[in-house]
Design a protein around this motif. Structure first.
Motif, PDB file in Angstrom:
ATOM      1  N   ASP A 110       0.817  -1.218   0.000  1.00 34.73           N
ATOM      2  CA  ASP A 110       0.000   0.000   0.000  1.00 34.73           C
ATOM      3  C   ASP A 110       0.848   1.265   0.000  1.00 34.73           C
ATOM      4  OD1 ASP A 110       0.809  -0.739   2.545  1.00 34.73           O
ATOM      5  OD2 ASP A 110      -0.826   0.313   3.531  1.00 34.73           O
ATOM      6  N   TYR A 224     -14.151   2.372   1.977  1.00 31.70           N
ATOM      7  CA  TYR A 224     -13.604   3.688   2.335  1.00 31.70           C
ATOM      8  C   TYR A 224     -14.026   4.726   1.305  1.00 31.70           C
ATOM      9  CZ  TYR A 224     -10.653   1.828   6.026  1.00 31.70           C
ATOM     10  OH  TYR A 224     -10.202   1.260   7.174  1.00 31.70           O
ATOM     11  N   TRP A 232     -12.551  10.580  -6.365  1.00 30.70           N
ATOM     12  CA  TRP A 232     -12.849   9.665  -5.272  1.00 30.70           C
ATOM     13  C   TRP A 232     -14.099  10.151  -4.545  1.00 30.70           C
ATOM     14  CZ3 TRP A 232     -10.599   5.102  -4.531  1.00 30.70           C
ATOM     15  CH2 TRP A 232      -9.332   4.890  -5.084  1.00 30.70           C
ATOM     16  N   PHE A 390      -6.955  -1.017   0.268  1.00 32.44           N
ATOM     17  CA  PHE A 390      -7.321   0.380   0.491  1.00 32.44           C
ATOM     18  C   PHE A 390      -7.350   1.129  -0.844  1.00 32.44           C
ATOM     19  CE2 PHE A 390      -5.048  -0.589   4.589  1.00 32.44           C
ATOM     20  CZ  PHE A 390      -6.207  -0.648   5.334  1.00 32.44           C
ATOM     21  N   PRO A 391      -7.933   2.330  -0.852  1.00 34.00           N
ATOM     22  CA  PRO A 391      -7.953   3.111  -2.095  1.00 34.00           C
ATOM     23  C   PRO A 391      -6.544   3.244  -2.674  1.00 34.00           C
ATOM     24  CG  PRO A 391      -9.329   4.172  -0.452  1.00 34.00           C
ATOM     25  CD  PRO A 391      -8.660   3.020   0.228  1.00 34.00           C
ATOM     26  N   ASP A 393      -4.286   5.149  -4.158  1.00 31.24           N
ATOM     27  CA  ASP A 393      -4.039   6.543  -4.500  1.00 31.24           C
ATOM     28  C   ASP A 393      -2.827   7.007  -3.706  1.00 31.24           C
ATOM     29  OD1 ASP A 393      -5.746   9.068  -5.699  1.00 31.24           O
ATOM     30  OD2 ASP A 393      -4.523   9.631  -3.978  1.00 31.24           O
ATOM     31  N   TRP A 396      -3.355   8.278  -0.212  1.00 25.99           N
ATOM     32  CA  TRP A 396      -3.937   7.439   0.838  1.00 25.99           C
ATOM     33  C   TRP A 396      -3.117   7.503   2.129  1.00 25.99           C
ATOM     34  CZ3 TRP A 396      -7.785   5.450   3.174  1.00 25.99           C
ATOM     35  CH2 TRP A 396      -7.607   4.435   4.104  1.00 25.99           C
ATOM     36  N   THR A 397      -1.792   7.531   1.994  1.00 32.88           N
ATOM     37  CA  THR A 397      -0.944   7.587   3.194  1.00 32.88           C
ATOM     38  C   THR A 397      -1.242   8.822   4.036  1.00 32.88           C
ATOM     39  OG1 THR A 397       0.765   6.434   1.985  1.00 32.88           O
ATOM     40  CG2 THR A 397       1.443   7.486   4.016  1.00 32.88           C
ATOM     41  N   ASN A 400      -4.363   7.946   5.836  1.00 36.09           N
ATOM     42  CA  ASN A 400      -4.203   6.751   6.649  1.00 36.09           C
ATOM     43  C   ASN A 400      -3.306   6.987   7.859  1.00 36.09           C
ATOM     44  OD1 ASN A 400      -4.076   4.032   7.425  1.00 36.09           O
ATOM     45  ND2 ASN A 400      -2.357   3.641   6.076  1.00 36.09           N
ATOM     46  N   LEU A 431     -11.633  12.871   3.982  1.00 34.27           N
ATOM     47  CA  LEU A 431     -11.050  11.809   3.164  1.00 34.27           C
ATOM     48  C   LEU A 431     -11.170  12.154   1.684  1.00 34.27           C
ATOM     49  CD1 LEU A 431      -9.826   8.919   3.074  1.00 34.27           C
ATOM     50  CD2 LEU A 431     -12.147   8.048   2.915  1.00 34.27           C
ATOM     51  N   LEU A 435      -8.014  12.623  -0.811  1.00 34.28           N
ATOM     52  CA  LEU A 435      -7.791  11.732  -1.949  1.00 34.28           C
ATOM     53  C   LEU A 435      -7.863  12.484  -3.272  1.00 34.28           C
ATOM     54  CD1 LEU A 435      -9.721   8.488  -0.940  1.00 34.28           C
ATOM     55  CD2 LEU A 435      -7.270   8.884  -0.903  1.00 34.28           C
TER      56      LEU A 435
END
Lengths: 438, 334
Positions: A110, A224, A232, A390-391, A393, A396-397, A400, A431, A435
């Motif tokens: 991820d 998510y 997104w 997870f997405p 993208d 995302w980090t 996340n 979110l 994203l």
């Protein structure tokens, strides 16, 4: 004996390679030692390899043997550095900013979109499209393939399951939980008998909290975010996700896990588990070796076991399609040698060994199906089949770990500062913003 | 006083008639005399420029740019964004909660540190020399503890299960505990979850480590006040509080001015202790430094926004300090 086998394999591979080469040229000598075939073509060169996680005896043994094999084949020496998981992004940051970095690195699947977007990974498309590596199922490379190029090679799969104290379960007469309610009851029983400072089932609110939350939410039918067109769209406010989120926060509000450890991550939970302060938690087999070490050899063997995280109404929960990849660092000083190393490490022999000896699932399908009969790995193999990701993208980090959007939403709900609906509505908007940024 | 000795040597009028040795100095260095102070300042200025001004200018520049890892490593040119970084941080709720935390913390911690430090300083002045030395050495240990270790110490003291604070609170008689706090059972009380309790622990930690420096500085100032003044006050029947207000405080005003400015600066930018106490996941407990660091250095790195937050923090500090110093000089003139 192992060396003999390796040599045999290497000779066979070399002969095969030469055989192919011979089609074009009749000058190739019919017999040749592997050293001459692979050539000491990188003799005198030094590669830096970053292995992720805490060094434990099994992983260290595998790495040493792999490195020795590579040195035998190419003459290059490999310097191995171990990076604990919670520090991985910080170390990559320093390396990408121009600090001392690796030539080859292990990387969480991820994390690949993020570091690809920072141009820190070299494409390895040519490696995965030929040789053994062509057999790795393409559906395992969803996170690694960006705009037609592959930036990392799946090395081992890691879905998660519940690790529990089998000795406590036996002592207290607890059956392995088949439903969520049974899991809650088991956790409460452990706390009654083992003390209130023991977490029956540990809540994870740290950097990898979404592995636990994700498993619960996906199982309840939640998501998510889903990409609609090139945007997104957050799905945190939908009933499925809400249900999983409620289950997640209830771990603390129902007292299964102490309120004082809202931001512990899997590494911190593992340390407490090693000290007999946790009954169950969601993790994978790679923790076993470290637990044995941390508990001074006390917790091992049949005192520990796994079961798949049960869904609310029974059956197995969906797990995170985790996995460790290996990639060539874009700023590698020894690019050719690095690619050669990745090729060796992910071939069928070393790729499968990496997974089976490191407590992960092999990415080669025939090796994976062979695991269904393995008592330790069977729960993971079962979970892996249903795993979700997870997405995909680069941002995302940010959601996340860095902004820890859902960890903070959970904290607000647990502390009573917001209702679940309010917290999730705010988290959903955030979110989406994250994203869709950049 | 120096004027009395100015008798120009020879008929030639010197550029600086105030200095007798102007002529030889010029001969030795080959520099005009007026430039000597500036020449002497150059080494200091160079060091300050290299270590402070250059990074400061860089920070301001970066705050108007999009800078990530690619730009830092030189593989991409930085992109000029104008005020976009500022707009995006002002738009973020985390910025406003961080600003609130920063300001409230400083408003509470600065006076507490100064009051406690002054009180201990006055106490030290009245103690005998042996006892005074003993107390100074004792409190200096707290001051000498590195910030990260301070955080670790207080984190352990306030730990929910193993912490001595919860243990001690549980030792209180139930009736007393109930009367004081409305509860008797403190087992497993999590001090480091809520923003307010994190900041309470942080305040204790920072005041604990900060007051010894104030105390010793105040003691140094007190040593310079003539004892006759206190004798006179005693003869006039002044109360201790009145003595402090009318003698000690006015005479120590310059000392307090410096200590206050330093404390403001220190407490506005506290980072290490908070990092250890709260960790990076709990963003409700961020202050501006923590927010700047996570924006700038946590993946994906946004050093532009991080720099913008740092600029805002710097500007706030400059305004507060300037306002305070101005206020002080105004009072002086009256």
């Amino acid at each position: 004996m192992r060396i003999a086998k390796i040599t045999a394999t290497a000779v066979a591979t070399a002969t095969l390679a030469l055989g192919l080469a011979a089609c074009g040229s009749s000058e190739a000598p019919p017999t040749s030692s592997p050293a001459a075939a692979g050539g000491p073509k990188f003799a005198g060169k030094t590669l830096t390899l970053w292995r992720l996680g805490d060094s434990n005896p099994d992983a260290k043994k595998y790495t040493d043997e792999l490195v020795a094999e590579f040195q035998k084949q190419t003459g290059a020496t490999v310097k191995v550095e171990w990076i604990p998981w919670p520090q991985v992004n910080d170390k990559f940051t320093a390396a990408a900013a121009g600090g001392a970095g690796p030539d080859v690195t292990e990387i969480g699947n991820d994390q690949v979109p993020l570091w690809q977007s920072q141009e820190a990974l070299e494409p390895v498309t040519d490696i995965v499209s030929s040789g053994d590596q062509a057999q790795i199922p393409k559906n395992l490379m969803g996170l690694e393939t960006i705009d037609g190029e592959t930036y990392a090679i799946p090395w081992g799969g890691g879905s998660r399951a519940v690790l529990y104290r089998a000795d406590w379960f036996k002592e207290l007469g607890i059956e392995v939980p088949k439903t969520w309610d049974e899991l809650v009851a088991a956790a409460k029983k452990i706390q009654e008998e083992k003390g209130s400072d023991v977490d029956g089932f540990a809540f994870n609110g740290g950097s990898d909290a979404n592995h636990l939350l994700g498993a619960l939410a996906w199982t309840a039918g939640g998501e998510y975010a889903v990409k609609e067109g090139d945007r997104w769209v957050g799905k945190l406010t939908e009933p499925g996700f809400k249900e999983g989120f409620a289950q997640y926060t209830s771990l603390v509000t129902d007292g299964l896990s102490s309120k004082s450890r809202l931001s512990q991550n899997t590494t911190e939970i593992r340390t407490r588990f090693s000290n007999g302060k946790v009954g169950m938690y969601l993790t994978a087999a790679w923790d076993l070796a470290s637990i044995e070490e941390e508990s001074n050899g006390e917790l091992k063997g049949d005192k520990l076991a796994f079961f798949p995280l049960p869904a609310k109404g029974g059956g197995e929960a969906q797990s995170f399609l985790g996995g460790n990849d290996i990639a060539v660092w874009a700023l590698a000083k020894e690019m050719d040698a690095a690619k050669e190393f990745v090729k060796l490490a992910t071939n069928k022999e070393w790729g499968v060994r990496y997974a089976t000896e490191g407590g992960l699932l092999p990415v080669y399908s025939d090796a994976l199906s062979a695991l269904a009969s393995d008592p330790v790995q069977a729960p993971f193999a079962a979970a892996f089949a249903k795993a979700k990701a997870f997405p995909a993208d680069p941002q995302w980090t940010e959601a996340n770990e860095t902004k820890a959007v859902l960890q903070n939403a959970a904290r607000q709900v647990i502390e009573g500062d917001a209702t679940a609906d309010e917290a999730l509505a705010a988290a959903n908007k955030e979110l989406e913003d994250i994203l869709n940024a950049s | 006083m120096t004027k009395t000795s100015t008798l120009p040597r020879g008929e030639r009028s010197s550029a600086t008639p105030g200095r007798r040795r102007a002529h030889p100095a010029r001969k030795a260095s080959g520099l005009p005399v007026w430039s000597i102070p500036y020449v002497l300042l150059i080494p200091g200025l160079v060091v300050i420029a290299a270590l402070l001004l250059y990074p400061l200018v860089q920070m301001v520049t970066i705050s108007f740019q999009k800078v990530g890892l690619l730009q830092i490593s030189g593989r991409r040119p930085a992109e000029w964004l104008g005020w976009e970084n500022y707009a995006s941080i002002f738009d973020n709720d985390i910025f406003w909660s961080s600003l609130r935390n920063t300001v409230v913390f400083a408003v509470v911690a600065v006076p507490l540190t100064l009051i406690l430090g002054t009180a201990v300083g006055v106490l030290l002045h009245r103690l005998g020399s042996k006892m005074s030395l003993f107390v100074i050495i004792g409190i200096m240990f707290a001051w000498a503890v590195p910030p990260v270790a301070q955080g670790v110490i207080w984190r352990w003291l306030f730990d929910a299960e193993a912490g001595i604070i919860n243990w001690a609170l549980n030792l209180l008689p139930d009736s007393l505990s109930s009367a004081l706090f409305g509860r008797a059972d403190w087992t497993g009380e999590p001090w480091l979850n809520d923003t307010w309790s994190i900041y309470m622990v942080l305040t204790i930690c920072v005041v604990w480590a900060g007051f010894p420096f104030i105390a010793v500085s105040v003691l140094a100032g007190l040593k310079g006040i003539p004892a006759e003044l206190y004798e006179a006050a005693r003869v006039d029947g002044s109360t201790p509080w009145r003595t402090f207000r009318k003698i000690t405080f006015p005479l120590l005003k310059p000392v307090f001015a410096v200590l206050t400015v330093l404390s403001i600066i220190w407490d506005f930018k506290v980072f290490s202790q908070l990092y250890v106490l709260a960790g990076t996941t709990n963003r409700d407990a961020y202050n501006l430094s923590m927010y700047a660091v996570t924006e700038a250095f946590k993946a994906p790195q946004k050093m532009g926004s991080g720099a913008a937050i740092a600029v805002v923090l710097t500007v706030i500090l400059l305004i507060v300090t300037a306002a305070y110093i101005r206020q002080m000089f105004k009072q002086e003139e009256l």
